[in-house]
Design a protein around this motif. Structure first.
Motif, PDB file in Angstrom:
ATOM      1  N   GLY A 184       0.806  -1.212   0.000  1.00 22.57           N
ATOM      2  CA  GLY A 184       0.000   0.000   0.000  1.00 22.57           C
ATOM      3  C   GLY A 184       0.837   1.259   0.000  1.00 22.57           C
ATOM      4  O   GLY A 184       0.546   2.225  -0.709  1.00 22.57           O
ATOM      5  N   LEU A 185       1.894   1.247   0.799  1.00 19.45           N
ATOM      6  CA  LEU A 185       2.763   2.420   0.872  1.00 19.45           C
ATOM      7  C   LEU A 185       3.454   2.674  -0.464  1.00 19.45           C
ATOM      8  O   LEU A 185       3.634   3.829  -0.870  1.00 19.45           O
ATOM      9  CB  LEU A 185       3.804   2.197   1.969  1.00 19.45           C
ATOM     10  N   SER A 186       3.813   1.603  -1.158  1.00 18.28           N
ATOM     11  CA  SER A 186       4.484   1.755  -2.456  1.00 18.28           C
ATOM     12  C   SER A 186       3.587   2.461  -3.467  1.00 18.28           C
ATOM     13  O   SER A 186       4.060   3.273  -4.268  1.00 18.28           O
ATOM     14  CB  SER A 186       4.892   0.378  -2.992  1.00 18.28           C
ATOM     15  N   MET A 187       2.297   2.135  -3.438  1.00 16.70           N
ATOM     16  CA  MET A 187       1.370   2.742  -4.399  1.00 16.70           C
ATOM     17  C   MET A 187       1.233   4.241  -4.163  1.00 16.70           C
ATOM     18  O   MET A 187       1.096   5.022  -5.100  1.00 16.70           O
ATOM     19  CB  MET A 187       0.024   2.029  -4.330  1.00 16.70           C
ATOM     20  N   VAL A 188       1.273   4.655  -2.896  1.00 16.55           N
ATOM     21  CA  VAL A 188       1.186   6.084  -2.588  1.00 16.55           C
ATOM     22  C   VAL A 188       2.521   6.777  -2.844  1.00 16.55           C
ATOM     23  O   VAL A 188       2.589   7.841  -3.464  1.00 16.55           O
ATOM     24  CB  VAL A 188       0.742   6.287  -1.126  1.00 16.55           C
ATOM     25  N   LEU A 189       3.605   6.155  -2.371  1.00 16.03           N
ATOM     26  CA  LEU A 189       4.921   6.768  -2.533  1.00 16.03           C
ATOM     27  C   LEU A 189       5.343   6.866  -3.990  1.00 16.03           C
ATOM     28  O   LEU A 189       6.156   7.719  -4.350  1.00 16.03           O
ATOM     29  CB  LEU A 189       5.971   5.979  -1.746  1.00 16.03           C
ATOM     30  N   GLY A 324     -11.213   1.468  -6.865  1.00 17.27           N
ATOM     31  CA  GLY A 324     -11.328   2.795  -6.274  1.00 17.27           C
ATOM     32  C   GLY A 324      -9.991   3.411  -5.944  1.00 17.27           C
ATOM     33  O   GLY A 324      -9.768   4.607  -6.163  1.00 17.27           O
ATOM     34  N   PHE A 325      -9.056   2.612  -5.432  1.00 15.35           N
ATOM     35  CA  PHE A 325      -7.740   3.111  -5.037  1.00 15.35           C
ATOM     36  C   PHE A 325      -6.987   3.657  -6.241  1.00 15.35           C
ATOM     37  O   PHE A 325      -6.514   4.803  -6.236  1.00 15.35           O
ATOM     38  CB  PHE A 325      -6.949   1.974  -4.377  1.00 15.35           C
ATOM     39  N   SER A 326      -6.851   2.845  -7.290  1.00 20.81           N
ATOM     40  CA  SER A 326      -6.060   3.283  -8.445  1.00 20.81           C
ATOM     41  C   SER A 326      -6.752   4.406  -9.204  1.00 20.81           C
ATOM     42  O   SER A 326      -6.089   5.317  -9.704  1.00 20.81           O
ATOM     43  CB  SER A 326      -5.801   2.103  -9.384  1.00 20.81           C
ATOM     44  N   GLY A 327      -8.083   4.343  -9.296  1.00 19.03           N
ATOM     45  CA  GLY A 327      -8.809   5.416  -9.964  1.00 19.03           C
ATOM     46  C   GLY A 327      -8.606   6.748  -9.267  1.00 19.03           C
ATOM     47  O   GLY A 327      -8.375   7.784  -9.909  1.00 19.03           O
ATOM     48  N   PHE A 328      -8.663   6.737  -7.937  1.00 18.71           N
ATOM     49  CA  PHE A 328      -8.437   7.964  -7.169  1.00 18.71           C
ATOM     50  C   PHE A 328      -7.032   8.498  -7.403  1.00 18.71           C
ATOM     51  O   PHE A 328      -6.834   9.706  -7.614  1.00 18.71           O
ATOM     52  CB  PHE A 328      -8.660   7.694  -5.683  1.00 18.71           C
ATOM     53  N   MET A 329      -6.031   7.614  -7.348  1.00 17.79           N
ATOM     54  CA  MET A 329      -4.643   8.053  -7.493  1.00 17.79           C
ATOM     55  C   MET A 329      -4.398   8.694  -8.858  1.00 17.79           C
ATOM     56  O   MET A 329      -3.713   9.716  -8.968  1.00 17.79           O
ATOM     57  CB  MET A 329      -3.702   6.864  -7.291  1.00 17.79           C
ATOM     58  N   PHE A 330      -4.951   8.093  -9.911  1.00 15.27           N
ATOM     59  CA  PHE A 330      -4.768   8.644 -11.251  1.00 15.27           C
ATOM     60  C   PHE A 330      -5.503   9.979 -11.402  1.00 15.27           C
ATOM     61  O   PHE A 330      -4.932  10.963 -11.875  1.00 15.27           O
ATOM     62  CB  PHE A 330      -5.286   7.643 -12.290  1.00 15.27           C
ATOM     63  N   VAL A 331      -6.748  10.010 -10.960  1.00 10.50           N
ATOM     64  CA  VAL A 331      -7.568  11.211 -11.136  1.00 10.50           C
ATOM     65  C   VAL A 331      -7.008  12.379 -10.335  1.00 10.50           C
ATOM     66  O   VAL A 331      -6.961  13.516 -10.823  1.00 10.50           O
ATOM     67  CB  VAL A 331      -9.031  10.921 -10.752  1.00 10.50           C
ATOM     68  N   ILE A 332      -6.575  12.126  -9.102  1.00  9.40           N
ATOM     69  CA  ILE A 332      -6.068  13.230  -8.284  1.00  9.40           C
ATOM     70  C   ILE A 332      -4.783  13.797  -8.885  1.00  9.40           C
ATOM     71  O   ILE A 332      -4.542  15.011  -8.842  1.00  9.40           O
ATOM     72  CB  ILE A 332      -5.858  12.774  -6.822  1.00  9.40           C
ATOM     73  N   LEU A 453      -6.620  -2.764 -10.466  1.00  7.00           N
ATOM     74  CA  LEU A 453      -5.930  -1.473 -10.516  1.00  7.00           C
ATOM     75  C   LEU A 453      -5.991  -0.880 -11.918  1.00  7.00           C
ATOM     76  O   LEU A 453      -6.244   0.319 -12.100  1.00  7.00           O
ATOM     77  CB  LEU A 453      -4.472  -1.642 -10.087  1.00  7.00           C
ATOM     78  N   ALA A 454      -5.763  -1.736 -12.932  1.00  6.15           N
ATOM     79  CA  ALA A 454      -5.818  -1.258 -14.319  1.00  6.15           C
ATOM     80  C   ALA A 454      -7.228  -0.828 -14.697  1.00  6.15           C
ATOM     81  O   ALA A 454      -7.427   0.194 -15.384  1.00  6.15           O
ATOM     82  CB  ALA A 454      -5.322  -2.357 -15.264  1.00  6.15           C
ATOM     83  N   VAL A 455      -8.227  -1.590 -14.261  1.00  7.90           N
ATOM     84  CA  VAL A 455      -9.619  -1.217 -14.547  1.00  7.90           C
ATOM     85  C   VAL A 455      -9.966   0.105 -13.873  1.00  7.90           C
ATOM     86  O   VAL A 455     -10.681   0.945 -14.440  1.00  7.90           O
ATOM     87  CB  VAL A 455     -10.576  -2.333 -14.079  1.00  7.90           C
ATOM     88  N   GLY A 456      -9.453   0.326 -12.663  1.00  5.64           N
ATOM     89  CA  GLY A 456      -9.743   1.575 -11.959  1.00  5.64           C
ATOM     90  C   GLY A 456      -9.214   2.788 -12.692  1.00  5.64           C
ATOM     91  O   GLY A 456      -9.914   3.800 -12.839  1.00  5.64           O
ATOM     92  N   LEU A 481     -15.307  11.336  -7.256  1.00  6.53           N
ATOM     93  CA  LEU A 481     -15.201  11.000  -5.836  1.00  6.53           C
ATOM     94  C   LEU A 481     -16.483  10.356  -5.317  1.00  6.53           C
ATOM     95  O   LEU A 481     -16.430   9.464  -4.449  1.00  6.53           O
ATOM     96  CB  LEU A 481     -14.872  12.259  -5.027  1.00  6.53           C
ATOM     97  N   LEU A 482     -17.625  10.770  -5.831  1.00  7.40           N
ATOM     98  CA  LEU A 482     -18.884  10.131  -5.441  1.00  7.40           C
ATOM     99  C   LEU A 482     -18.919   8.664  -5.870  1.00  7.40           C
ATOM    100  O   LEU A 482     -19.391   7.794  -5.124  1.00  7.40           O
ATOM    101  CB  LEU A 482     -20.072  10.888  -6.044  1.00  7.40           C
ATOM    102  N   VAL A 483     -18.405   8.402  -7.073  1.00  8.84           N
ATOM    103  CA  VAL A 483     -18.336   7.013  -7.533  1.00  8.84           C
ATOM    104  C   VAL A 483     -17.398   6.215  -6.635  1.00  8.84           C
ATOM    105  O   VAL A 483     -17.699   5.076  -6.242  1.00  8.84           O
ATOM    106  CB  VAL A 483     -17.864   6.952  -9.003  1.00  8.84           C
ATOM    107  N   GLN A 484     -16.268   6.822  -6.292  1.00  5.72           N
ATOM    108  CA  GLN A 484     -15.345   6.110  -5.407  1.00  5.72           C
ATOM    109  C   GLN A 484     -15.965   5.862  -4.043  1.00  5.72           C
ATOM    110  O   GLN A 484     -15.750   4.815  -3.425  1.00  5.72           O
ATOM    111  CB  GLN A 484     -14.037   6.887  -5.248  1.00  5.72           C
ATOM    112  N   LEU A 485     -16.757   6.812  -3.573  1.00  5.87           N
ATOM    113  CA  LEU A 485     -17.425   6.638  -2.284  1.00  5.87           C
ATOM    114  C   LEU A 485     -18.357   5.425  -2.325  1.00  5.87           C
ATOM    115  O   LEU A 485     -18.458   4.666  -1.348  1.00  5.87           O
ATOM    116  CB  LEU A 485     -18.206   7.912  -1.939  1.00  5.87           C
ATOM    117  N   GLY A 486     -19.020   5.235  -3.468  1.00  2.00           N
ATOM    118  CA  GLY A 486     -19.856   4.053  -3.632  1.00  2.00           C
ATOM    119  C   GLY A 486     -19.036   2.770  -3.587  1.00  2.00           C
ATOM    120  O   GLY A 486     -19.460   1.757  -2.992  1.00  2.00           O
ATOM    121  N   LEU A 487     -17.853   2.779  -4.209  1.00  3.23           N
ATOM    122  CA  LEU A 487     -16.978   1.599  -4.178  1.00  3.23           C
ATOM    123  C   LEU A 487     -16.481   1.317  -2.761  1.00  3.23           C
ATOM    124  O   LEU A 487     -16.378   0.157  -2.349  1.00  3.23           O
ATOM    125  CB  LEU A 487     -15.792   1.808  -5.115  1.00  3.23           C
TER     126      LEU A 487
END
Length: 503
Positions: A184-189, A324-332, A453-456, A481-487
């Protein structure tokens, strides 16, 4: 990463080796996984602190490189005139090759030796990273990224399989928790490091440094692996299931490639044909695996593995979590740089509170699991939902020049929730996998996670980029973000079906 090593040493990962030679666990040793005889840890096959640090380093590299390019994409586009479709392939080529070959990598490690495949995969990862960093053009970069993903697929399954094969009981649980924290830390870092490297422009390398930085790390990893990682393999090695491998590759490519390339290319006919092929390829793969199992052959994904409740239910939950995790990281990353005009460093540092909170939560996870079991995952889902809601409020109600201070509370709470989920979930999924199937078990888990992750990136990224022209960056980000909240809500509900008590 060094701190993870110290945590492992403090946890006492080094332990006595059973003196039995019968191929089954010593009666005094807690049975680790599954039913039937459990292969003993062979004499000398002990993963000490340095070995654990080394395999965790190898586990971090592929995940960092999946996310490190997110903040480098604008610089790549500017330098190589890549265009949206090719930029999507820079991300997708790595992700698809990685996902398609993970199970095969796990099976090869079980058969030929996990340390051997770890060394081969790490060396190939270093060479392909060098090729990415020296790529003269956009299509050369795409080809190098595909090769880099294939190398990662050889290396990563050996990490979890080695931990499974060389630890037992409480020591295995601690090592698995450290792996989950590292993942998890690697994906954020990855995104934080990408932003820093692009802005630093070391020796005029610009975006190329996000790939070239892997080379010295790989050299260090190879030296340490030769010295500290023991060789293990399955006591009952199985041949590679060629029909299953080809059908799994067809199913994943037919799903992931059109999803990642569809928006950038305008959804041409081939994308819809490919998506239409996916359910048939997936059904054919399932049929072939069950048939191979009935005939006494060695299926790529043994159906018996999916009958393990902890693995099966964990896989179902990891899909929406990873999307949700990968989608958020890419979008942000895109929203902060292109919409809110932050530089790559600021865009990366916006996620620093998430990294700190994730690390703290992942270290506390093992103690909490001892008291509350898998309900820790549910609590993490609730906290993640609160964090995403706080980010949504900051986006909608914040001042026009949204900054790091407004985003920090929500990002930190979301990271805290994610840190209580992912490490515990990884430990739970593999808790009942027999040691002689550790490679294929970790491959199945990693394939599911990587595909999600790829689908996200493809789905939430496409949603955001499609909405920006008509709604603007803030409103498009709010909808995403609303979609991610649903996930997040879905993952929290699915966590209630997980086994309460963890091994």
């Amino acid at each position: 990463m060094k701190r993870l090593w110290y945590q492992a040493e403090a946890a006492g990962i080094v332990f006595p080796v059973s003196k039995t030679t019968t191929g089954t666990a010593h009666p005094s040793t807690p049975a680790a996984t599954g039913s039937g005889p459990v292969p003993a840890i062979r004499h000398g096959a002990v993963l000490g602190p340095l070995g654990l640090f080394t395999v965790l380093l190898g586990g971090a590299l592929p995940l960092i490189d999946f996310f490190i390019v997110n903040v480098a994409l604008p610089a790549i586009d500017s330098d190589l005139a890549a265009g949206p479709a090719v930029l999507e392939l820079v991300v997708a080529g790595y992700g698809v090759a990685y996902a398609v070959l993970l199970v095969v990598g796990g099976r090869l490690g079980d058969t030929a030796g996990r340390r051997r495949l770890f060394l081969i995969g790490m060396a190939a990862f270093g060479l392909t990273s060098l090729a990415c960093g020296l790529a003269p053009g956009a299509w050369t970069l795409v080809g190098a990224r595909v090769a880099q993903g294939a190398a990662a697929a050889l290396m990563l399954p050996q990490v979890l399989a080695t931990i499974q094969a060389t630890t037992q009981g409480a020591r295995r649980a601690r090592a698995m928790s450290l792996y989950g924290a590292t993942a998890g830390l690697s994906m954020v870092l990855g995104q934080i490091l990408g932003g820093v490297l692009v802005a630093a422009d070391v020796a005029g390398s610009g975006w190329r440094s996000v790939f070239l930085v892997n080379v010295p790390v790989v050299v260090l990893g190879l030296v340490l692996a030769v010295r500290a990682v023991p060789e293990t393999r399955s006591e009952r090695p199985a041949s590679v299931d060629v029909p299953g491998t080809l059908l799994l590759a067809l199913a994943l490519v037919s799903l992931l490639l059109p999803l990642t390339e569809g928006r950038a290319t305008g959804w041409p006919l081939w994308t819809w044909v490919s998506l239409g092929v996916f359910p048939f390829a997936a059904a054919a793969f399932c049929f072939a695996e069950h048939r191979a199992d009935r005939l006494g052959r060695s299926p790529l994904v043994p159906p018996s593995l999916l009958r393990l409740r902890s693995l099966r239910r964990g896989l179902v939950m990891v899909v929406p979590f990873s999307i949700g995790f990968s989608g958020f990281m890419f979008v942000i990353a895109v929203a902060l740089q292109q919409g809110l005009r932050m530089g790559p460093v600021a865009a990366g540092l916006a996620l620093a509170p998430m990294a700190v909170a994730f690390f703290a939560a992942s270290l506390a996870g093992p103690r909490l699991v001892g008291r509350f079991g898998s309900r820790v995952i549910t609590a993490g889902g609730v906290l993640q939902g609160v964090g995403v809601a706080l980010i949504l409020l900051a986006v909608q109600l914040g001042r026009p020049d949204l900054g790091l201070a407004e985003l920090a509370p929500g990002v930190a709470v979301a990271g805290l929730g994610q840190g209580l989920q992912l490490p515990v979930l990884i430990r739970l999924m593999l808790s009942d996998v027999p040691a002689d199937r550790a490679g294929v078990g970790s491959g199945v888990m990693s394939t599911t996670q990587q595909s999600a992750l790829a689908v996200g990136v493809a789905t939430l990224g496409s949603l955001f980029l499609t909405l920006v022209p008509s709604m603007g960056t803030r409103d498009a980000l709010a909808v995403t973000l609303l979609v991610q909240l649903g996930l997040v809500a879905l993952t929290a509900l699915l966590s209630l079906r997980l086994p309460r008590v963890m091994g």
